[in-house]
Write an enzyme that holds these catalytic residues in place. Structure first.
Site, PDB file in Angstrom:
ATOM      1  CG  HIS A 192      12.872  -3.513 -14.213  1.00 10.92           C
ATOM      2  ND1 HIS A 192      13.765  -4.209 -14.985  1.00 10.92           N
ATOM      3  CD2 HIS A 192      11.888  -4.403 -13.903  1.00 10.92           C
ATOM      4  CE1 HIS A 192      13.344  -5.453 -15.139  1.00 10.92           C
ATOM      5  NE2 HIS A 192      12.204  -5.595 -14.485  1.00 10.92           N
ATOM      6  CG  HIS A 242      -0.181   0.053   2.533  1.00 14.55           C
ATOM      7  ND1 HIS A 242       0.185   1.221   3.147  1.00 14.55           N
ATOM      8  CD2 HIS A 242       0.285  -0.952   3.319  1.00 14.55           C
ATOM      9  CE1 HIS A 242       0.829   0.960   4.271  1.00 14.55           C
ATOM     10  NE2 HIS A 242       0.910  -0.360   4.400  1.00 14.55           N
TER      11      HIS A 242
END
Length: 209
Positions: free
Chosen positions: A149, A140
């Site tokens: 990446h 979250h």
């Protein structure tokens, strides 16, 4: 109705993107590579065109793009190609594998790619051209800035910030609330427990520069 997609690049990452397109029922009309082979690619049963030939045949009104160029530490080819085609007016849609788990309120930028088995939890954000690779987990309130990446199997705990162009290696763990600077690199399998400065490489358990 979706426009067809052309994949930029013809290597391993392009093959993964081609499979994602098949599983989401998106039509791939071309593979764009350095040279025009005039042959049908085995990546997606689509013709391989040079960039020059592709641009002569298709406009941004005809087709959308997917980057089939992967991302490695210390190089920004993927970012350069993305920005070059954006300047030409092309759109890179966000692509999400049907076997990924993505919360309802996630904010995606252009060209985000979420691979099979990845998880992105509530209130997280992924900016332009980010890769959330196979089985990566983003918890979250994470904020992943452009061109980063998140490699296969890596874990971002809650409230993690990942700077522009950062690279998090396979299986790495970034603990709660950590910030990674622009261009930072985290080695595969590392555990990061404190902030990492921009353009710094860390590795190990716990990770150190």
């Amino acid at each position: 109705m979706h426009k067809p997609i052309a994949i930029i690049g013809a290597g391993g990452h392009a093959a993964v993107i081609a499979d994602l397109l098949r599983k989401t029922n998106r039509q791939c009309i071309a593979i764009v590579d350095r040279q025009d082979t005039s042959e049908v690619s085995d990546i997606h049963n689509a013709p391989v065109l040079s960039e020059e030939h592709f641009l002569a045949r298709y406009s941004p009104n005809d087709v959308e793009l997917a980057l089939g160029i992967g991302s490695l530490p210390y190089q920004n080819l993927r970012q350069k190609v993305f920005e070059r085609f954006v300047l030409k007016g092309f759109i890179f849609p966000a692509l999400v594998h049907p076997q990924a788990i993505v919360a309802d309120n996630i904010c995606f930028g252009n060209g985000v790619q979420v691979m099979a088995g990845a998880i992105i939890q509530a209130n997280s954000q992924c900016a332009d051209n980010v890769i959330i690779n196979t089985k990566a987990s983003v918890d979250h309130h994470c904020h992943i800035h452009a061109h980063s990446h998140i490699a296969p199997g890596s874990v971002l705990c809650g409230n993690v910030s990942v700077g522009n162009g950062a690279f998090i290696g396979a299986g790495a763990v970034i603990t709660q609330g950590v910030s990674l600077g622009n261009g930072s690199v985290v080695g595969a399998g590392s555990v990061v427990v404190s902030d990492v400065k921009s353009n710094t490489t860390v590795k190990g358990v716990p990770a150190r520069s």
